[in-house]
Design a protein around this motif. Sequence first.
Motif, PDB file in Angstrom:
ATOM      1  N   LYS A  95     -29.600  39.823  93.716  1.00 23.29           N
ATOM      2  CA  LYS A  95     -30.693  38.915  93.366  1.00 23.29           C
ATOM      3  C   LYS A  95     -31.423  39.456  92.147  1.00 23.29           C
ATOM      4  O   LYS A  95     -32.645  39.537  92.112  1.00 23.29           O
ATOM      5  N   LYS A  96     -30.665  39.840  91.119  1.00 21.87           N
ATOM      6  CA  LYS A  96     -31.205  40.548  89.966  1.00 21.87           C
ATOM      7  C   LYS A  96     -32.353  39.777  89.302  1.00 21.87           C
ATOM      8  O   LYS A  96     -32.204  38.619  88.944  1.00 21.87           O
ATOM      9  N   TRP A  97     -33.476  40.460  89.165  1.00 19.91           N
ATOM     10  CA  TRP A  97     -34.642  39.897  88.500  1.00 19.91           C
ATOM     11  C   TRP A  97     -34.503  40.136  87.000  1.00 19.91           C
ATOM     12  O   TRP A  97     -34.985  41.121  86.462  1.00 19.91           O
ATOM     13  N   ARG A  98     -33.861  39.236  86.329  1.00 14.52           N
ATOM     14  CA  ARG A  98     -33.558  39.381  84.908  1.00 14.52           C
ATOM     15  C   ARG A  98     -34.816  39.444  84.033  1.00 14.52           C
ATOM     16  O   ARG A  98     -34.776  40.030  82.963  1.00 14.52           O
ATOM     17  N   PHE A  99     -35.906  38.870  84.492  1.00 10.47           N
ATOM     18  CA  PHE A  99     -37.137  38.901  83.695  1.00 10.47           C
ATOM     19  C   PHE A  99     -37.632  40.328  83.460  1.00 10.47           C
ATOM     20  O   PHE A  99     -38.403  40.582  82.531  1.00 10.47           O
ATOM     21  N   LEU A 100     -37.180  41.276  84.293  1.00 13.54           N
ATOM     22  CA  LEU A 100     -37.594  42.670  84.108  1.00 13.54           C
ATOM     23  C   LEU A 100     -36.857  43.350  82.953  1.00 13.54           C
ATOM     24  O   LEU A 100     -37.336  44.354  82.429  1.00 13.54           O
ATOM     25  N   GLY A 101     -35.703  42.797  82.561  1.00 14.81           N
ATOM     26  CA  GLY A 101     -34.901  43.400  81.502  1.00 14.81           C
ATOM     27  C   GLY A 101     -35.665  43.679  80.218  1.00 14.81           C
ATOM     28  O   GLY A 101     -35.620  44.796  79.691  1.00 14.81           O
ATOM     29  N   PRO A 102     -36.423  42.720  79.684  1.00 12.95           N
ATOM     30  CA  PRO A 102     -37.170  42.970  78.445  1.00 12.95           C
ATOM     31  C   PRO A 102     -38.383  43.903  78.630  1.00 12.95           C
ATOM     32  O   PRO A 102     -38.921  44.423  77.657  1.00 12.95           O
TER      33      PRO A 102
END
Length: 123
Positions: A95-102
């Motif tokens: 359920k990867k929280w992609r918004f954390l990437g940046p």
Amino acid sequence: MNTTILIIGATFGALSVILGAFGAHAFKKFMNDEQLKNYETGIKYQMYHAILLIIIGCNAQLFSNIDTLSILFTLGIIFFSFSIYGLTITSALNKKWRFLGPITPIGGLLLVAGWISIIINFI
């Protein structure tokens, strides 16, 4: 000596040990090797900068920009390490929280800015 910075550094240090223990024991069961390695990177950077905050807090008289340093390193730890924790844990749960990437590189930039501020302080 700056007690507030010492407390912040010690808190981040304690959390680093606690979160590291979770990574070494509980998270090993559902994270792959790459996820554990990424998680460990967050732990290491958190601990390095927790120790640095304690050093800064103990030597407050050496820093004319101590408020800036404490803010940069505190936010840097939160943005860098905690976004890595969130990314690796949610990725392991599919359920990867992609918004954390940046957010991770912003945290890294804050940490670099803190180190540059130390250089500027001593120039």
